[in-house]
Design an enzyme around this catalytic site. Structure first.
Site, PDB file in Angstrom:
ATOM      1  N   LYS A  50       0.841  -1.201   0.000  1.00 46.13           N
ATOM      2  CA  LYS A  50       0.000   0.000   0.000  1.00 46.13           C
ATOM      3  C   LYS A  50       0.878   1.253   0.000  1.00 46.13           C
ATOM      4  O   LYS A  50       0.625   2.207  -0.725  1.00 46.13           O
ATOM      5  CB  LYS A  50      -0.942  -0.011   1.215  1.00 46.13           C
ATOM      6  CG  LYS A  50      -2.040  -1.074   1.090  1.00 46.13           C
ATOM      7  CD  LYS A  50      -2.801  -1.285   2.392  1.00 46.13           C
ATOM      8  CE  LYS A  50      -3.816  -2.418   2.252  1.00 46.13           C
ATOM      9  NZ  LYS A  50      -4.523  -2.708   3.517  1.00 46.13           N
ATOM     10  N   GLN A  94      -4.348  -1.263   9.830  1.00 52.26           N
ATOM     11  CA  GLN A  94      -4.263  -2.599   9.232  1.00 52.26           C
ATOM     12  C   GLN A  94      -4.831  -3.652  10.190  1.00 52.26           C
ATOM     13  O   GLN A  94      -4.441  -3.721  11.353  1.00 52.26           O
ATOM     14  CB  GLN A  94      -2.795  -2.912   8.877  1.00 52.26           C
ATOM     15  CG  GLN A  94      -2.599  -4.214   8.128  1.00 52.26           C
ATOM     16  CD  GLN A  94      -3.224  -4.230   6.738  1.00 52.26           C
ATOM     17  OE1 GLN A  94      -3.203  -3.245   6.009  1.00 52.26           O
ATOM     18  NE2 GLN A  94      -3.814  -5.348   6.371  1.00 52.26           N
ATOM     19  N   ASP A 117     -10.766   3.334   4.833  1.00 53.87           N
ATOM     20  CA  ASP A 117     -11.262   1.972   4.609  1.00 53.87           C
ATOM     21  C   ASP A 117     -12.770   1.848   4.798  1.00 53.87           C
ATOM     22  O   ASP A 117     -13.330   0.785   4.553  1.00 53.87           O
ATOM     23  CB  ASP A 117     -10.561   0.999   5.571  1.00 53.87           C
ATOM     24  CG  ASP A 117      -9.282   0.428   4.975  1.00 53.87           C
ATOM     25  OD1 ASP A 117      -9.242   0.251   3.742  1.00 53.87           O
ATOM     26  OD2 ASP A 117      -8.341   0.148   5.738  1.00 53.87           O
TER      27      ASP A 117
END
Ligand code: NDP
Length: 277
Positions: A50, A94, A117
């Protein structure tokens, strides 16, 4: 019939190029902060990919690594700092987090407008109510891949296998928002095949290699394989690709399908978070 391969890598490259061009036009660079707790090797690889993608697109990115033993309070303090940080427009935590940390609490602490997200319960709730202001990257990538290939979603029977908050549930909501008739299957579903056989769009997000066999797939279906399991050193999907591609109209490969799209959507979402600053 041999299925069209939905080449996520190629579509992702086009999206990444568009993001890069957009970033180049902006005087202030969008900034993404990635937070990782612990030593999970897969998570480290994902975060590394990422960050590399951000760098290539000209997005400012910073990585915050916390040790496995970090407390919930420490993590919350870090998120609070990032929420206030003016050069950071997008925050990614994460997953999975270590067991002693309450994931729900952490995701709720990420500022709604920096939630790259779409895992903050406010954004998840908005999605469930039909508002796609901030949607998770993998589901968004799946829908984009179908749309890029002009696959009509409205009116179709869509079956999603898996109901996690990061893939199954949100992709089901996105399909519903596009007028598909959606069935969500999970580990307690009785006679999975009875459902999957009926799917014009079949999405497998389980993490059990090759569990979707050709006899479970309707002729002419669009089959999206989200699963990624390391098997004998190779990344393997939830779908028996070789057999299913003979029946499906289109299918995603693993690797090279949903994975690259997830990263491309992260970049796109970062730009969107930058827009709402
Ligand atoms: P989770 O483990 O959170 O969820 C798995 C889901 O599968 C659960 O809802 C579970 O049901 C269901 N399930 C388990 N066994 C069965 C079964 N036999 N029949 C039907 N359903 C079953 O996984 P994630 O959603 O996080 O990820 C799924 C897969 O996708 C993984 O392989 C992951 O690595 C991959 N992934 C790939 C991404 C990418 O970018 N390519 C991004 C994210 C994930 P229940 O709820 O009842 O337990």
């Amino acid at each position: 019939m041999t299925a069209t391969i939905l080449d996520g890598k190629a579509v992702a490259e086009r999206i990444k190029a568009a993001v890069k061009a957009e970033v180049a036009k902006r005087r202030e660079k969008p900034g993404l902060a990635a937070v990782i707790v612990g030593e999970n090797p897969a998570s480290r690889v994902y975060v590394g990919m990422k960050q590399k993608a951000c760098e290539e697109a000209g997005i400012y990115s910073e990585l915050h690594k916390l040790p496995e033993k970090a407390t919930e309070k420490e993590l919350l303090q870090l998120i609070e700092r990032l929420n206030e940080d003016r050069k950071i427009h997008a925050i990614l935590v994460q997953l999975p987090l270590p067991k002693h940390i309450n994931e729900e609490k952490i995701l709720a602490a990420v500022a709604v407008e920096k939630d790259v997200d779409g895992f903050n319960p406010v954004n998840a709730g908005k999605l469930a109510a039909g508002n796609e202001e901030a949607v998770p990257c993998t589901p968004k990538g799946i829908i984009r891949l179908l749309e890029e290939h002009k696959f009509e979603i409205g009116g179709k029977n869509a079956v999603v296998v898996g109901r996690s908050n990061i893939v199954g549930r949100p992709v089901a909501m996105m399909l519903l928002n596009r007028d598909a008739t959606v069935t969500i299957c999970h580990s307690k579903t009785k006679d999975l095949k009875q459902h999957t056989k009926n799917a014009d769009i079949l999405i497998a997000a389980v993490g059990k290699p090759k569990m979707i066999t050709a006899d479970m797939v309707k002729d002419g279906a669009a089959v999206i394989d989200v699963g990624t399991t390391k098997l004998g050193g190779k990344l393997t999907g939830d779908v028996d690709f070789e057999a299913v591609k003979k029946k499906a109209a289109c299918i995603t490969p693993v690797p090279g399908g949903v994975g690259p799209m997830t990263i491309a959507m992260l970049l796109e979402n970062t730009i969107e978070r930058h827009n709402v600053r």
